[in-house]
Design a protein around this motif. Structure first.
Motif, PDB file in Angstrom:
ATOM      1  N   ARG A  45     -49.609 -69.576 -15.858  1.00  0.00           N
ATOM      2  CA  ARG A  45     -49.056 -68.166 -16.184  1.00  0.00           C
ATOM      3  C   ARG A  45     -47.976 -68.597 -16.394  1.00  0.00           C
ATOM      4  NH1 ARG A  45     -49.955 -64.880 -10.749  1.00  0.00           N
ATOM      5  NH2 ARG A  45     -49.225 -66.827  -9.812  1.00  0.00           N
ATOM      6  N   VAL A  46     -47.592 -67.347 -17.474  1.00  0.00           N
ATOM      7  CA  VAL A  46     -46.656 -67.679 -18.092  1.00  0.00           C
ATOM      8  C   VAL A  46     -46.364 -66.090 -17.302  1.00  0.00           C
ATOM      9  CG1 VAL A  46     -45.218 -67.248 -20.141  1.00  0.00           C
ATOM     10  CG2 VAL A  46     -47.442 -68.890 -19.250  1.00  0.00           C
ATOM     11  N   GLY A  97     -46.478 -53.779 -22.148  1.00  0.00           N
ATOM     12  CA  GLY A  97     -46.420 -53.379 -20.689  1.00  0.00           C
ATOM     13  C   GLY A  97     -47.918 -54.216 -20.015  1.00  0.00           C
ATOM     14  N   VAL A  98     -48.349 -56.119 -20.921  1.00  0.00           N
ATOM     15  CA  VAL A  98     -48.511 -56.562 -20.004  1.00  0.00           C
ATOM     16  C   VAL A  98     -47.385 -57.805 -19.455  1.00  0.00           C
ATOM     17  CG1 VAL A  98     -49.421 -59.003 -20.670  1.00  0.00           C
ATOM     18  CG2 VAL A  98     -50.073 -57.061 -22.038  1.00  0.00           C
ATOM     19  N   THR A  99     -47.574 -58.068 -18.399  1.00  0.00           N
ATOM     20  CA  THR A  99     -46.464 -58.525 -17.970  1.00  0.00           C
ATOM     21  C   THR A  99     -46.812 -59.967 -17.205  1.00  0.00           C
ATOM     22  OG1 THR A  99     -47.385 -58.170 -15.755  1.00  0.00           O
ATOM     23  CG2 THR A  99     -45.856 -56.898 -16.752  1.00  0.00           C
ATOM     24  N   GLN A 100     -47.861 -60.541 -18.182  1.00  0.00           N
ATOM     25  CA  GLN A 100     -48.115 -62.119 -17.781  1.00  0.00           C
ATOM     26  C   GLN A 100     -49.466 -62.919 -18.369  1.00  0.00           C
ATOM     27  OE1 GLN A 100     -49.448 -63.111 -13.306  1.00  0.00           O
ATOM     28  NE2 GLN A 100     -50.817 -62.422 -13.976  1.00  0.00           N
ATOM     29  N   LEU A 101     -49.446 -63.611 -19.556  1.00  0.00           N
ATOM     30  CA  LEU A 101     -50.007 -64.683 -19.810  1.00  0.00           C
ATOM     31  C   LEU A 101     -50.596 -64.993 -19.465  1.00  0.00           C
ATOM     32  CD1 LEU A 101     -48.146 -63.629 -23.415  1.00  0.00           C
ATOM     33  CD2 LEU A 101     -50.847 -62.481 -21.908  1.00  0.00           C
ATOM     34  N   TYR A 102     -51.179 -66.404 -20.089  1.00  0.00           N
ATOM     35  CA  TYR A 102     -51.751 -67.530 -19.737  1.00  0.00           C
ATOM     36  C   TYR A 102     -51.408 -68.708 -21.309  1.00  0.00           C
ATOM     37  CZ  TYR A 102     -53.439 -66.031 -14.961  1.00  0.00           C
ATOM     38  OH  TYR A 102     -52.846 -65.825 -13.877  1.00  0.00           O
ATOM     39  N   ALA A 103     -50.738 -69.749 -20.829  1.00  0.00           N
ATOM     40  CA  ALA A 103     -50.373 -70.803 -21.952  1.00  0.00           C
ATOM     41  C   ALA A 103     -51.729 -72.354 -21.313  1.00  0.00           C
ATOM     42  CB  ALA A 103     -48.987 -70.991 -21.681  1.00  0.00           C
ATOM     43  N   VAL A 143     -52.822 -66.970 -24.299  1.00  0.00           N
ATOM     44  CA  VAL A 143     -54.199 -65.754 -24.119  1.00  0.00           C
ATOM     45  C   VAL A 143     -53.843 -64.291 -22.458  1.00  0.00           C
ATOM     46  CG1 VAL A 143     -56.017 -66.539 -24.936  1.00  0.00           C
ATOM     47  CG2 VAL A 143     -55.535 -67.468 -22.157  1.00  0.00           C
ATOM     48  N   ARG A 144     -54.481 -63.380 -21.851  1.00  0.00           N
ATOM     49  CA  ARG A 144     -54.380 -62.153 -20.585  1.00  0.00           C
ATOM     50  C   ARG A 144     -54.556 -62.948 -20.241  1.00  0.00           C
ATOM     51  NH1 ARG A 144     -53.563 -56.508 -22.457  1.00  0.00           N
ATOM     52  NH2 ARG A 144     -52.525 -56.570 -24.289  1.00  0.00           N
ATOM     53  N   ASP A 145     -55.891 -64.114 -20.020  1.00  0.00           N
ATOM     54  CA  ASP A 145     -56.307 -63.984 -19.029  1.00  0.00           C
ATOM     55  C   ASP A 145     -56.731 -65.821 -18.037  1.00  0.00           C
ATOM     56  OD1 ASP A 145     -59.195 -64.154 -19.389  1.00  0.00           O
ATOM     57  OD2 ASP A 145     -59.619 -62.242 -18.922  1.00  0.00           O
ATOM     58  N   ARG A 146     -56.413 -65.832 -17.154  1.00  0.00           N
ATOM     59  CA  ARG A 146     -56.772 -66.881 -17.224  1.00  0.00           C
ATOM     60  C   ARG A 146     -58.166 -67.694 -17.359  1.00  0.00           C
ATOM     61  NH1 ARG A 146     -59.368 -70.207 -12.765  1.00  0.00           N
ATOM     62  NH2 ARG A 146     -58.099 -72.441 -12.339  1.00  0.00           N
ATOM     63  N   SER A 147     -59.366 -67.542 -17.357  1.00  0.00           N
ATOM     64  CA  SER A 147     -60.861 -67.399 -17.140  1.00  0.00           C
ATOM     65  C   SER A 147     -61.267 -67.737 -18.895  1.00  0.00           C
ATOM     66  CB  SER A 147     -62.199 -66.789 -16.726  1.00  0.00           C
ATOM     67  OG  SER A 147     -61.508 -64.845 -17.624  1.00  0.00           O
ATOM     68  N   LEU A 148     -59.982 -66.700 -19.822  1.00  0.00           N
ATOM     69  CA  LEU A 148     -60.212 -66.654 -22.019  1.00  0.00           C
ATOM     70  C   LEU A 148     -59.514 -68.440 -21.707  1.00  0.00           C
ATOM     71  CD1 LEU A 148     -60.523 -65.416 -24.142  1.00  0.00           C
ATOM     72  CD2 LEU A 148     -58.719 -64.213 -24.262  1.00  0.00           C
ATOM     73  N   ALA A 149     -58.493 -68.375 -21.239  1.00  0.00           N
ATOM     74  CA  ALA A 149     -57.911 -69.719 -21.808  1.00  0.00           C
ATOM     75  C   ALA A 149     -58.959 -71.134 -21.223  1.00  0.00           C
ATOM     76  CB  ALA A 149     -56.620 -70.331 -20.751  1.00  0.00           C
ATOM     77  N   PHE A 150     -59.482 -71.002 -20.225  1.00  0.00           N
ATOM     78  CA  PHE A 150     -60.808 -72.196 -20.377  1.00  0.00           C
ATOM     79  C   PHE A 150     -62.078 -71.820 -21.465  1.00  0.00           C
ATOM     80  CE2 PHE A 150     -58.417 -72.809 -15.841  1.00  0.00           C
ATOM     81  CZ  PHE A 150     -58.197 -73.700 -16.171  1.00  0.00           C
ATOM     82  N   VAL A 151     -61.371 -71.281 -21.095  1.00  0.00           N
ATOM     83  CA  VAL A 151     -63.323 -70.322 -22.239  1.00  0.00           C
ATOM     84  C   VAL A 151     -63.141 -71.636 -23.267  1.00  0.00           C
ATOM     85  CG1 VAL A 151     -64.261 -69.127 -23.638  1.00  0.00           C
ATOM     86  CG2 VAL A 151     -64.622 -69.127 -21.082  1.00  0.00           C
ATOM     87  N   LEU A 152     -61.613 -70.947 -24.032  1.00  0.00           N
ATOM     88  CA  LEU A 152     -61.112 -71.201 -25.340  1.00  0.00           C
ATOM     89  C   LEU A 152     -60.692 -72.630 -24.985  1.00  0.00           C
ATOM     90  CD1 LEU A 152     -58.798 -70.324 -27.549  1.00  0.00           C
ATOM     91  CD2 LEU A 152     -57.193 -70.699 -26.414  1.00  0.00           C
ATOM     92  N   ALA A 153     -60.206 -73.045 -23.826  1.00  0.00           N
ATOM     93  CA  ALA A 153     -60.349 -74.835 -24.799  1.00  0.00           C
ATOM     94  C   ALA A 153     -61.254 -75.733 -24.442  1.00  0.00           C
ATOM     95  CB  ALA A 153     -59.090 -74.949 -23.274  1.00  0.00           C
ATOM     96  N   ARG A 154     -63.061 -75.016 -23.564  1.00  0.00           N
ATOM     97  CA  ARG A 154     -63.483 -75.842 -23.737  1.00  0.00           C
ATOM     98  C   ARG A 154     -64.337 -75.571 -25.472  1.00  0.00           C
ATOM     99  NH1 ARG A 154     -64.128 -73.439 -17.764  1.00  0.00           N
ATOM    100  NH2 ARG A 154     -63.554 -75.910 -16.476  1.00  0.00           N
TER     101      ARG A 154
END
Length: 75
Positions: A20-21, A36-42, A54-65
């Protein structure tokens, strides 16, 4: 804020790290796009280079996979 990234060979062992960033820690040119976004995931490689934001944690995992990488959560 939708820029494609070529993951290439930056991840020799295929492990990437998701964390989380807080947006206030990001450069001005990125924060201006976040309205208005206060946190992202790197997604980072083993050397700590930021590969994606990316905006959410699950999207970060999907992107990586989708890029044949193995995501690991970092706190």
């Amino acid at each position: 804020m939708e820029t494609a990234f070529d993951f290439g060979d930056n991840t020799a062992d295929n492990t990437v790290y998701v964390r989380r960033v807080a947006t206030e820690t990001l450069p001005d040119e990125i924060r201006e796009q976040l309205q208005g976004v206060t946190q992202l995931y790197a997604v980072h490689d083993a050397d700590g280079e930021r590969l994606a934001l990316v905006r959410d944690r699950s999207l970060a995992f999907v992107l990586a996979r989708q890029n044949e990488l193995m995501p690991v959560s970092v706190h």
